[in-house]
Design an enzyme around this catalytic site. Sequence first.
Site, short mmCIF file in Angstrom:
data_model
loop_
_atom_site.label_atom_id
_atom_site.label_comp_id
_atom_site.label_asym_id
_atom_site.label_seq_id
_atom_site.Cartn_x
_atom_site.Cartn_y
_atom_site.Cartn_z
N THR A 12 0.81 -1.22 0.00
CA THR A 12 0.00 0.00 0.00
C THR A 12 0.84 1.27 0.00
O THR A 12 0.48 2.26 -0.64
CB THR A 12 -0.93 0.01 1.24
OG1 THR A 12 -1.80 -1.12 1.18
CG2 THR A 12 -1.75 1.28 1.31
N SER A 58 1.43 -7.59 -0.64
CA SER A 58 2.09 -8.55 0.25
C SER A 58 1.36 -9.88 0.33
O SER A 58 1.93 -10.88 0.76
CB SER A 58 2.26 -7.96 1.65
OG SER A 58 1.03 -7.83 2.33
N SER A 59 0.09 -9.92 -0.09
CA SER A 59 -0.61 -11.20 -0.13
C SER A 59 0.06 -12.17 -1.10
O SER A 59 -0.11 -13.39 -0.99
CB SER A 59 -2.07 -10.99 -0.56
OG SER A 59 -2.75 -10.16 0.35
N THR A 89 1.39 -4.69 4.49
CA THR A 89 1.16 -5.04 5.89
C THR A 89 0.60 -6.44 6.10
O THR A 89 0.81 -7.04 7.16
CB THR A 89 0.19 -4.03 6.54
OG1 THR A 89 -1.05 -4.02 5.82
CG2 THR A 89 0.79 -2.64 6.54
N ASP A 90 -0.10 -7.00 5.12
CA ASP A 90 -0.83 -8.25 5.35
C ASP A 90 0.10 -9.41 5.74
O ASP A 90 -0.27 -10.25 6.57
CB ASP A 90 -1.64 -8.64 4.11
CG ASP A 90 -2.88 -7.78 3.95
OD1 ASP A 90 -3.24 -7.06 4.91
OD2 ASP A 90 -3.49 -7.81 2.86
#
Length: 335
Positions: A12, A58-59, A89-90
């Site tokens: 993000t 990040s997924s 962040t994930d």
Amino acid sequence: MKKVCMIYTGGTIGMKKTENGYYPEPHFLERSLKQIHELSYHEVPEFDLIEYSPLLDSSNIQMEQWTKIAEDIFEHYDEYCGFVILHGTDTMAYTASALSFMLQGLSKPIVLTGSQIPLEEIRSDARDNIISSLMIAGEGQISEVCVFFANKLFRGNRCVKISSDEKGAFSSPNYPVLAESGITIRYFNRNIDIPKGAELLYTPIKKQNILVLKVVPGISYDSFTKLITEHLDALVIEAFGSGNIPNRSHELTKLLQTAEQNNTAVVICTQCLRGTTSIGEYETSSQLKDADAICAYDMTVESTVAKLYYLLSKGYNRKQLKKWMETNIAGELSR
């Protein structure tokens, strides 16, 4: 002049708003960073930016990206006083945990950070996260892998993402913060117990087959027993409380026997954010103790999975795996 290496993986923090939603446009972050005039202040160390291609949400971060980040740090280790990893962040807690095992003997900070709001947005948390992370990486008072978010510095393999929409997205339920950013950056030396290493050791991680099973009331173990084949390296069970799981049927016995027959390691975590597992303390975990299941104690699920990848990549057998999973390697458990 101290210099930091900044590695941008995606996420993000550097996304651009398009008609189809936020998108990590190549080189957009670099242009955005040039508009932050505070980065030119003498308190902020100079930095070189390495931008990955493709940039990933990040997924989509996998073992290949963990390895690339670790290899880049290892290759450029002597050129910089510290490293900042810009990351979505994930899965940030997974990457931070993996790096803490892959890179042993650190004498410099590795700080992962990101944002909940893209840098280009007016209320973005990215600006302060970037500036503070650069300063922490430049000061060199930490010699481990960390996560900086919302004015707090966490041990990387102790933190978890706790919110999808708050700026304070991370917490470290079983270990205190390493530093806080206020008027100054205040380090809590009593919590910084990993000594500076003399030599950096890098261990690449290989792909492993790991399944995470969260126990719920009324669970049918038979559905999962079919997945435990000779190709499954480890089964992580998120148990209730201190390691308790429903054991009133023959299905659990069958699952554990199948795991043993297929040489699949069984690791027990707790679903609770705080506290530790203690296999055998209650009757509802006695079968796990009899099956010689591995106790994750107060490790996070993220750290447990990353540690399994690391140890399995080293080729350890079941006995060695149990020993090292239950031993503190990089500050990941209180033992």
